[in-house]
Design a protein around this motif. Structure first.
Motif, mmCIF file in Angstrom:
data_model
loop_
_atom_site.group_PDB
_atom_site.id
_atom_site.type_symbol
_atom_site.label_atom_id
_atom_site.label_comp_id
_atom_site.label_asym_id
_atom_site.label_seq_id
_atom_site.Cartn_x
_atom_site.Cartn_y
_atom_site.Cartn_z
ATOM 1 N N MET A 1 -5.587 7.934 7.571
ATOM 2 C CA MET A 1 -4.957 7.485 5.866
ATOM 3 C C MET A 1 -5.989 6.583 5.159
ATOM 4 S SD MET A 1 -1.225 4.743 6.034
ATOM 5 C CE MET A 1 -2.053 3.584 6.879
ATOM 6 N N ASP A 2 -6.352 6.356 4.105
ATOM 7 C CA ASP A 2 -6.842 5.466 3.642
ATOM 8 C C ASP A 2 -7.432 4.740 3.756
ATOM 9 O OD1 ASP A 2 -8.570 4.444 0.994
ATOM 10 O OD2 ASP A 2 -8.652 5.806 0.219
ATOM 11 N N LYS A 3 -8.642 3.992 4.063
ATOM 12 C CA LYS A 3 -8.955 3.012 4.809
ATOM 13 C C LYS A 3 -8.602 1.415 3.327
ATOM 14 C CE LYS A 3 -13.585 2.685 2.998
ATOM 15 N NZ LYS A 3 -15.286 2.227 3.140
ATOM 16 N N ALA A 4 -7.969 1.742 2.519
ATOM 17 C CA ALA A 4 -7.619 0.835 1.152
ATOM 18 C C ALA A 4 -6.586 -0.131 1.420
ATOM 19 C CB ALA A 4 -7.791 1.549 -0.139
ATOM 20 N N PHE A 5 -5.755 1.312 2.117
ATOM 21 C CA PHE A 5 -4.621 0.402 2.947
ATOM 22 C C PHE A 5 -4.921 -0.478 4.432
ATOM 23 C CE2 PHE A 5 -3.412 4.382 1.067
ATOM 24 C CZ PHE A 5 -1.711 4.359 0.526
ATOM 25 N N LYS A 6 -5.839 -0.516 4.474
ATOM 26 C CA LYS A 6 -5.693 -1.834 5.561
ATOM 27 C C LYS A 6 -5.785 -2.847 4.978
ATOM 28 C CE LYS A 6 -7.854 1.224 9.476
ATOM 29 N NZ LYS A 6 -9.406 1.278 10.256
ATOM 30 N N THR A 7 -6.279 -3.115 3.380
ATOM 31 C CA THR A 7 -6.432 -4.525 2.726
ATOM 32 C C THR A 7 -4.818 -4.911 2.177
ATOM 33 O OG1 THR A 7 -8.782 -4.293 2.780
ATOM 34 C CG2 THR A 7 -7.700 -5.967 1.188
ATOM 35 N N PRO A 8 -4.887 -6.313 1.823
ATOM 36 C CA PRO A 8 -3.796 -6.322 1.047
ATOM 37 C C PRO A 8 -3.607 -6.710 -0.326
ATOM 38 C CG PRO A 8 -4.096 -8.329 2.548
ATOM 39 C CD PRO A 8 -5.048 -7.226 2.752
ATOM 40 N N PRO A 9 -2.593 -6.896 -1.381
ATOM 41 C CA PRO A 9 -2.733 -6.325 -1.962
ATOM 42 C C PRO A 9 -3.396 -8.131 -2.948
ATOM 43 C CG PRO A 9 -0.721 -6.992 -2.094
ATOM 44 C CD PRO A 9 -1.395 -6.495 -0.807
ATOM 45 N N LYS A 10 -4.055 -8.295 -4.295
ATOM 46 C CA LYS A 10 -4.724 -9.470 -4.533
ATOM 47 C C LYS A 10 -3.460 -10.163 -4.453
ATOM 48 C CE LYS A 10 -8.666 -10.921 -6.904
ATOM 49 N NZ LYS A 10 -9.869 -11.254 -6.715
ATOM 50 N N THR A 11 -2.626 -10.497 -4.649
ATOM 51 C CA THR A 11 -1.810 -11.545 -4.992
ATOM 52 C C THR A 11 -0.021 -10.591 -4.529
ATOM 53 O OG1 THR A 11 -0.272 -11.083 -7.071
ATOM 54 C CG2 THR A 11 -2.881 -12.884 -6.788
ATOM 55 N N SER A 12 0.678 -10.961 -3.966
ATOM 56 C CA SER A 12 2.249 -11.193 -3.304
ATOM 57 C C SER A 12 2.888 -10.216 -4.351
ATOM 58 C CB SER A 12 3.053 -11.987 -2.964
ATOM 59 O OG SER A 12 3.481 -12.979 -3.891
ATOM 60 N N THR A 13 2.688 -10.446 -5.858
ATOM 61 C CA THR A 13 3.322 -10.278 -7.086
ATOM 62 C C THR A 13 3.018 -8.791 -7.698
ATOM 63 O OG1 THR A 13 1.229 -11.150 -8.516
ATOM 64 C CG2 THR A 13 3.571 -11.963 -7.948
ATOM 65 N N LEU A 14 1.585 -8.152 -7.208
ATOM 66 C CA LEU A 14 1.170 -6.678 -7.082
ATOM 67 C C LEU A 14 2.013 -5.630 -6.077
ATOM 68 C CD1 LEU A 14 -2.765 -7.883 -7.939
ATOM 69 C CD2 LEU A 14 -1.171 -6.923 -9.601
ATOM 70 N N LEU A 15 2.605 -5.873 -5.076
ATOM 71 C CA LEU A 15 3.048 -4.875 -4.549
ATOM 72 C C LEU A 15 4.143 -4.510 -6.171
ATOM 73 C CD1 LEU A 15 4.702 -6.881 -1.405
ATOM 74 C CD2 LEU A 15 2.036 -5.555 -1.850
ATOM 75 N N THR A 16 4.280 -3.035 -5.553
ATOM 76 C CA THR A 16 4.918 -2.434 -7.135
ATOM 77 C C THR A 16 6.417 -2.355 -6.275
ATOM 78 O OG1 THR A 16 2.960 -0.311 -6.597
ATOM 79 C CG2 THR A 16 5.656 0.237 -7.375
ATOM 80 N N ASP A 17 6.751 -2.522 -6.937
ATOM 81 C CA ASP A 17 8.411 -3.185 -7.306
ATOM 82 C C ASP A 17 8.802 -1.887 -6.626
ATOM 83 O OD1 ASP A 17 10.495 -2.869 -8.410
ATOM 84 O OD2 ASP A 17 10.718 -4.807 -9.509
ATOM 85 N N ILE A 18 9.697 -2.175 -6.029
ATOM 86 C CA ILE A 18 10.217 -1.957 -4.920
ATOM 87 C C ILE A 18 11.141 -0.845 -5.445
ATOM 88 C CG2 ILE A 18 12.487 -3.011 -4.536
ATOM 89 C CD1 ILE A 18 12.603 -2.086 -1.511
ATOM 90 N N ASN A 19 11.844 -1.237 -6.735
ATOM 91 C CA ASN A 19 12.803 -0.033 -7.161
ATOM 92 C C ASN A 19 11.628 1.414 -8.475
ATOM 93 O OD1 ASN A 19 15.146 -1.559 -7.040
ATOM 94 N ND2 ASN A 19 14.069 -3.258 -8.091
ATOM 95 N N LYS A 20 10.351 1.172 -8.341
ATOM 96 C CA LYS A 20 9.730 2.506 -8.313
ATOM 97 C C LYS A 20 9.662 3.200 -7.913
ATOM 98 C CE LYS A 20 8.149 -0.658 -12.568
ATOM 99 N NZ LYS A 20 6.689 -1.712 -12.717
ATOM 100 N N LEU A 21 9.670 2.568 -6.078
ATOM 101 C CA LEU A 21 9.040 3.440 -5.091
ATOM 102 C C LEU A 21 9.633 4.915 -5.187
ATOM 103 C CD1 LEU A 21 8.517 1.139 -2.130
ATOM 104 C CD2 LEU A 21 6.796 2.554 -3.615
ATOM 105 N N PRO A 22 11.169 5.123 -5.492
ATOM 106 C CA PRO A 22 11.903 5.689 -5.867
ATOM 107 C C PRO A 22 11.163 6.823 -6.900
ATOM 108 C CG PRO A 22 13.499 4.594 -4.974
ATOM 109 C CD PRO A 22 11.963 3.833 -5.018
ATOM 110 N N GLN A 23 10.840 7.113 -7.502
ATOM 111 C CA GLN A 23 10.210 8.234 -8.732
ATOM 112 C C GLN A 23 8.859 8.195 -8.071
ATOM 113 O OE1 GLN A 23 11.580 8.876 -11.015
ATOM 114 N NE2 GLN A 23 9.803 9.950 -11.872
ATOM 115 N N ILE A 24 8.319 7.656 -6.752
ATOM 116 C CA ILE A 24 6.736 7.938 -6.426
ATOM 117 C C ILE A 24 7.561 9.229 -5.058
ATOM 118 C CG2 ILE A 24 5.218 6.861 -5.434
ATOM 119 C CD1 ILE A 24 5.379 3.709 -6.375
ATOM 120 N N PHE A 25 8.072 8.498 -4.374
ATOM 121 C CA PHE A 25 8.433 9.227 -3.189
ATOM 122 C C PHE A 25 9.321 10.718 -3.697
ATOM 123 C CE2 PHE A 25 7.128 5.368 -0.808
ATOM 124 C CZ PHE A 25 6.202 5.655 -0.977
ATOM 125 N N LYS A 26 9.382 10.534 -5.235
ATOM 126 C CA LYS A 26 10.743 11.997 -5.017
ATOM 127 C C LYS A 26 10.324 13.100 -4.439
ATOM 128 C CE LYS A 26 10.742 11.881 -9.881
ATOM 129 N NZ LYS A 26 11.774 12.097 -11.398
#
Length: 371
Positions: A1-26
């Motif tokens: 897994m890419d090491k970028a995932f070990k670092t949190p986002p710059k702010t909590s508001t930058l997390l990808t909206d949960i409602n957009k995740l199905p489109q990413i994972f479908k």
């Protein structure tokens, strides 16, 4: 897994909206996914699959060193994919799925990542990506993105934390056992138990889950002959650690002479075989999961005979992770384990929530969020 995932986002508001995740994972639905039977390997493979989809979509900007602090010691309880605050789980076909969350209480406001700005990411911010796998066809059948709040609202609250104690057995000790003549490391029964055990074998008359009775307990010397020597070279079912542990337990019961039907449930308590005050463990990595009880601290387990965790006998089968063949055995009373091996200094725990399989079957072939 890419090491970028070990670092949190710059702010909590930058997390990808949960409602957009199905489109990413479908696009993962219907994709080939072969289970190896190794829990850690399968988990890592799934995380890699999910991470690649997130990378393709583009990750939120990461925080710089000094802009944040991971609060829990050793990052315990922090999700594996910190950048998107996601933990992933594999579901196979059973009557229900037991979701196990380690080292955090899922639906609470405990801070996991604290930013210099005063912003934070908490336990209840984590997104749970549950992937249902069609084992027969080795494909991803469906994907569920759930929040802890949704899980509790629909299936009930998570259970109280279950404590998990661990023991470390070094590779050096394993090699010493493998190179020994009989491939068995053993120590005599505790002083207290030595007056209650027998070296003479008689087929057990009691049910294996019945509390041990005086003079019907087989000594460690007898257990070596009846069980330990005969386990060397045996192959355990190539399945999850839990199932391999149950397979080993059934092997031991059979060698001891206890009569059980194939579909009969095991005792499921501590020790695994109460009638012989015997705890059975499988170890293919350095860590042995001791469960709720640990002989690091003396605790009463058999009030009738005043027996404790120090007196319980531990049979640990050392298996080859590539072949699942038992290559060595440790058989010792609990009081000796601390002299031989290292206890993990801080205790792990888990919270659990059972989810009926009918829920997952309802959304077969789909990728959904808090449906």
């Amino acid at each position: 897994m890419d090491k970028a995932f070990k670092t949190p986002p710059k702010t909590s508001t930058l997390l990808t909206d949960i409602n957009k995740l199905p489109q990413i994972f479908k696009d993962l639905v219907g994709k080939e996914f072969k289970l190896t039977g190794k829990t850690r390997t399968d988990g890592a493979n799934l995380r890699k699959l999910i991470a690649n989809q997130l990378l393709t979509n583009g990750l939120p900007e990461g925080a710089l060193e000094g802009e944040y602090e991971i609060v829990p010691p050793k990052k315990k309880g922090v999700p594996k994919m910190v950048r998107e605050f996601i933990d992933s789980y594999i579901i196979t076909s059973r009557t229900s799925y037991n979701l196990q969350v380690w080292n955090r209480i899922p639906n609470c406001k405990t801070i996991l990542v604290k930013y210099e700005s005063g912003d934070s990411l908490k336990c209840d911010d984590i997104r749970y990506v549950l992937v249902k796998v069609d084992v027969e066809n080795s494909i991803v059948e469906s994907i569920f993105i759930l929040t802890a709040d949704y899980i509790e609202a629909n299936f009930g609250k998570f259970g109280k934390p279950t404590i998990k104690h661990q023991l470390l057995i070094s590779n050096k000790v394993r090699k010493q056992i493998y190179s020994s003549l009989d491939k068995i490391l053993s120590f005599p029964d505790s002083r207290k138990l030595s007056y209650l055990v027998t070296d003479h074998y008689e087929k057990p008359e009691d049910y294996m889950a019945k509390e041990a009775s005086v003079n019907s307990l087989y000594s460690i010397n007898l257990l070596i002959e009846l069980v330990a020597k005969k386990l060397i070279g045996k192959k355990l079912d190539n399945n999850t650690t839990k199932n391999r542990g149950q397979a080993l337990e059934r092997m031991v019961l059979d060698l001891l002479g206890y009569e059980m039907n194939e579909d009969e449930n095991l005792a499921g308590n501590f020790p695994d075989i109460p009638n012989q005050l015997l705890e059975v463990k499988v170890q293919d990595t350095q860590t042995v999961d001791l469960g709720k009880f640990s002989p690091e601290k003396e605790e009463l387990v058999s009030p009738e005979n005043n027996l404790t965790t120090f007196d319980v006998r531990y049979l640990i089968a050392l298996t080859n992770p590539a072949t699942d063949i038992i290559e060595g055995i440790i058989l010792a009373p609990g009081e000796k384990l601390g002299e031989l091996f290292t206890y993990v200094s801080d205790v792990s725990y888990k919270c659990q929530r059972s989810i009926p399989m009918s829920f997952f079957d309802t959304y077969k072939g789909q990728c959904v969020v808090n449906p």
